[in-house]
Every structure is written in structure tokens, then in C-alpha cells.
Design a protein around this motif. Structure first.
Motif, PDB file in Angstrom:
ATOM      1  N   THR A  12      35.904  21.824  38.370  1.00 34.99           N
ATOM      2  CA  THR A  12      35.670  23.269  38.436  1.00 34.99           C
ATOM      3  C   THR A  12      36.048  23.823  39.812  1.00 34.99           C
ATOM      4  N   GLY A  13      36.228  25.123  39.854  1.00 37.49           N
ATOM      5  CA  GLY A  13      36.534  25.782  41.112  1.00 37.49           C
ATOM      6  C   GLY A  13      35.367  25.777  42.081  1.00 37.49           C
ATOM      7  N   TYR A  14      34.141  25.702  41.551  1.00 38.92           N
ATOM      8  CA  TYR A  14      32.962  25.699  42.434  1.00 38.92           C
ATOM      9  C   TYR A  14      32.989  24.512  43.391  1.00 38.92           C
ATOM     10  N   ALA A  15      33.377  23.352  42.859  1.00 39.03           N
ATOM     11  CA  ALA A  15      33.337  22.136  43.674  1.00 39.03           C
ATOM     12  C   ALA A  15      34.402  22.150  44.766  1.00 39.03           C
ATOM     13  N   GLN A  21      37.716  30.742  51.236  1.00 33.45           N
ATOM     14  CA  GLN A  21      37.896  31.393  49.945  1.00 33.45           C
ATOM     15  C   GLN A  21      36.657  32.185  49.555  1.00 33.45           C
ATOM     16  N   ALA A  22      35.479  31.618  49.841  1.00 35.86           N
ATOM     17  CA  ALA A  22      34.230  32.324  49.540  1.00 35.86           C
ATOM     18  C   ALA A  22      34.151  33.639  50.314  1.00 35.86           C
ATOM     19  N   LEU A  23      34.568  33.609  51.581  1.00 38.84           N
ATOM     20  CA  LEU A  23      34.546  34.824  52.402  1.00 38.84           C
ATOM     21  C   LEU A  23      35.510  35.866  51.845  1.00 38.84           C
ATOM     22  N   MET A  24      36.695  35.429  51.417  1.00 35.94           N
ATOM     23  CA  MET A  24      37.661  36.374  50.852  1.00 35.94           C
ATOM     24  C   MET A  24      37.145  36.985  49.545  1.00 35.94           C
ATOM     25  N   ASN A  56      42.269  34.081  45.347  1.00 33.40           N
ATOM     26  CA  ASN A  56      41.408  33.170  46.105  1.00 33.40           C
ATOM     27  C   ASN A  56      40.491  32.333  45.215  1.00 33.40           C
ATOM     28  N   LEU A  57      40.754  32.322  43.911  1.00 34.68           N
ATOM     29  CA  LEU A  57      39.990  31.467  43.002  1.00 34.68           C
ATOM     30  C   LEU A  57      40.570  30.053  43.041  1.00 34.68           C
ATOM     31  N   PRO A  58      39.778  29.047  43.411  1.00 33.09           N
ATOM     32  CA  PRO A  58      40.292  27.672  43.465  1.00 33.09           C
ATOM     33  C   PRO A  58      40.804  27.215  42.100  1.00 33.09           C
TER      34      PRO A  58
END
Length: 408
Positions: A12-15, A21-24, A56-58
Motif C-alpha cells: 500500500t501507499g501508506y507503508a 509526500q505527506a507534507l505535499m 504525490n500519492l506513493p
């Protein structure tokens, strides 16, 4: 079971999300709040902010380029290949198989920005929605539109002093024109690696015109100047409105061929509107085409703000230089309007209309109207401010042409 869950989590993208990316993503949500909650230019900021979120989504890979896998094939595998390829292998000719993986969706949208397609199309729509009558009725407005471009060249020098090269400095300086499509057009050709921060800064400052400009306008004017009532503009004939776009295209394009894409499409859109014989084309340019290109351009601009490229020290410098460019442009227009007013007797031109020389149409003109009406409720400056405002659109395109000619 635990290993399956662990494997799923790691896919998943969360991991895989980084703090950058979180800041963006947080910045994107903040821009969405400003656009939807505060109504700061939602037509621009909503697609830009959402494009920033998507890029910016992993693991989404929406800005990934197409990739090609090259694989050599040995003669033993010849029987598995098509007959012409098998014969080539048997004859000793080396064979390689090319397997292409398509790129991400936003990467293809971005081609319209990088190839300089979207900005001129936006200018086509702007031209179809613009009335150059106030500028034609009061040609002195052209000087106010030109004065507001001072922020571009002032910031160009500032960027050079901060260590940017000439191409990068020119791209940063154009933010002072308060014209997003022009900033994108110039940056895509001179400093494409700065496209993300410059585009986001340019459109953000355009959206913040009602907040940025009033303090600067009041700083350079007194209450008496802000209360000046201007005489009604003369009526402009239809012939003048038809000749104007043709004349401007010829004069500017012959002087600065590099500006012909922007100026030419701007004036074509205006001619479609004023000729009265191409209503369908004019309405399409104003509505369907303008809306489609705005969506694609906004998403593409936001998608360039990838965390690894955006979160750098040079981005902070660009944002600071951008606000300086905008402030200097606004102040220059007001000061020239003050000077012109003094030269004409002290009660002919309200200096507030000078701030509309930046090309944020029609926001800057509306700000002149609002600030002036607060001082004098019977004052109506909107049409007078539209003269410098549309002159600023032409001025920013000309400034971009000058910079492109000098540094491309």
C-alpha cells in the motif's frame, strides 16, 4: 495469515509514504480549503491542488514516464518467435525484443505544458472574453500596463543575485506579470526543471490578488487620491475593435516573433468575439475550450509539484521572489498613475487603476474598483481599471517575448 497481511500492508501507499509526500498532501489540502472554503480562484486552485495531491500519492505512478524493456533473444528461442524473426536468428543476425510500458496519465497531460500548447489556448479563450474597448478609448492605459511589468525585470536582477542563472531568473521574474499561462509558457522553454514551483507560485499569487494588492495600493496613495472620480470613457466604434487585434498582432509579432504564439492567439480570440460573424467559435473559445484546457492545465501544473523536486531551498527563494515581483509590479503601476495624474492637473487619473496593470484579468481591475469605492461609494473605477488590466495581458506576453529572445 500474518505474512499475508504484512505483504498487503507493504504493497500500500501508506507503508511507502515519505514525510515529504505527506507534507505535499497537506499543502494540497490547504490549497483546496482556500479554493473551496475561501473561494480564492477555485477554477484555478481546485485542479492545481488536486493535481498536486495525485502526483504525490506513493505507487500511483501518475507522473511516471513510459519505459522500454530491451531483451536479447538467443537462437534456441527462435521457434517461439514469429517466422521472420526466427529466420533472422538462424542467419546469425542479433535480435532484441522491445517491450514498452505506457507512462502515467498525468505525464501525458503534462505534454501540453512542456510543448507550450496549453498556455496559447488559454490566451485564445481570454481574448474571446476580453473587451479591449477601455484600452482603445484611453490609450494612456498602455503605459500603466507597461509600468506594472517592472516587477518582472526587478525580480530578474534579484534572482541573478541569489545565484540563479539567466534562464532561471527570467522564468522567476515573469511571476511578477501575474499571468499564469505566460509564466508556464516561458518556464517550459527556459527552465523546465523549475516549472512546478514557478507555476504554483504564479497561480497562487493570482488567486491572492485581493489580499496582496490593497495594502500596497494604500501605501502609495492618500485618501484624496483614492477618491478621485474619473470622466466616463468615450464609446469605441466596432471598426476600432476589429482593427485593434489585427494591428497588435502584426506590430508585436514582427517586433518579437517569439511572442507571436501568445499574442497571436490572444488577438485571434478577441477578433472572433468582435467580428460578430464567428459567434459559435467565440462561444466555444470562451466556454467549452477554455474550461477543458483550464482543467488539463491546472492538473498538469499541480502534478509538477512532486515532493522530491518541490521541497527544496530554491523553491522557497522562488516563492519569496515571486511575491517581491508581484509587489513591485503593483507599486510601479500605482506610482506611474500618480505621476500621470500630477502631469494632467492632479484630478484626472485615480492612481488606484495603476495597480490593475498586472495581467490578472479581471481580478486586479475589481480590486481597484473595491478599494476606490470604499473611499468614495459613488466612485466607479472598474471600466477605467480594465484599460491597464488588458494592457497588462499584452505587456506580460511582450515581456515574455523579450526574455525568450534574449535568453533562449
Amino acid at each position: 495469515m500474518l505474512s499475508v497481511l504484512t505483504e498487503f500492508w507493504q504493497s500500500t501507499g501508506y507503508a511507502l509514504m515519505t514525510w515529504q509526500q505527506a507534507l505535499m498532501l497537506i499543502i494540497a489540502c490547504l490549497l483546496l480549503y482556500l479554493a473551496i472554503g475561501k473561494k480564492f480562484e477555485p477554477l484555478l486552485l481546485v485542479p492545481i491542488a488536486f493535481g498536486m495531491m495525485l502526483t504525490n500519492l506513493p505507487l500511483a505512478g501518475l507522473m511516471e514516464g513510459a519505459s522500454t524493456l530491451i531483451k536479447s533473444v538467443d537462437p534456441e528461442s527462435a521457434s517461439m518467435l514469429m517466422e521472420p524473426t526466427a529466420k533472422a536468428l538462424e542467419s546469425g543476425i542479433p535480435i532484441e525484443i522491445y517491450t514498452e510500458t505506457p507512462g502515467g496519465l498525468l505525464q501525458y497531460f503534462g505534454k501540453g505544458v512542456k510543448l507550450g500548447i496549453f498556455p496559447p489556448l488559454i490566451f485564445l479563450g481570454v481574448g474571446a472574453m476580453t473587451d479591449f474597448g477601455p484600452l482603445i478609448a484611453n490609450p494612456k492605459s498602455l503605459f500603466l500596463g507597461a509600468a506594472a511589468q517592472a516587477g518582472i525585470f526587478f525580480t530578474f536582477i534579484g534572482a541573478i543575485l541569489l545565484g540563479f542563472n539567466a534562464q532561471e531568473s527570467a522564468s522567476i521574474g515573469i511571476i511578477g506579470g501575474a499571468d499564469g499561462p505566460t509564466a508556464i509558457f516561458l518556464t517550459s522553454q527556459l527552465a523546465s526543471h523549475l516549472l512546478g514551483p514557478i507555476a504554483v507560485a504564479a497561480y497562487s499569487y493570482m488567486a491572492l490578488v485581493p489580499i496582496i494588492q490593497p495594502p500596497i495600493m494604500k501605501m502609495f496613495t492618500n485618501k484624496q487620491e483614492r477618491m478621485i472620480k474619473m470622466q466616463q470613457l468615450r464609446v469605441v466604434s466596432k471598426t476600432e475593435k476589429i482593427v485593434f487585434p489585427v494591428l497588435v498582432t502584426l506590430i508585436v509579432s514582427l517586433l518579437l516573433p517569439s511572442a507571436s504564439a501568445l499574442v497571436g492567439l490572444l488577438m485571434l480570440g478577441n477578433l472572433l468575439k468582435e467580428s460578430m460573424v464567428t459567434d459559435r467559435l467565440s462561444k466555444t473559445a470562451q466556454n467549452e475550450l477554455m474550461n477543458i484546457v483550464t482543467i488539463l492545465l491546472g492538473i498538469s501544473v499541480g502534478a509538477t509539484a512532486q515532493a522530491e523536486y518541490f521541497l527544496k531551498l530554491e523553491t522557497l527563494k522562488i516563492i519569496v521572489l515571486g511575491i517581491v515581483a508581484f509587489g513591485v509590479g503593483t507599486g510601479s503601476g500605482v506610482l506611474l498613475a500618480k505621476l500621470m495624474n500630477k502631469m494632467m492637473g492632479g484630478n484626472a487619473i485615480n492612481p488606484l487603476i495603476g495597480s490593475a496593470g498586472v495581467s490578472a484579468v479581471p481580478m486586479a481591475a475589481r480590486v481597484s474598483q473595491v478599494v476606490g469605492q470604499k473611499e468614495n461609494p459613488s466612485n466607479f473605477l472598474l471600466m477605467h481599471a480594465m484599460g491597464p488590466n488588458v494592457a497588462g495581458v499584452i505587456g506580460s506576453a511582450v515581456a515574455a517575448g523579450v526574455l525568450l529572445t534574449l535568453f533562449n
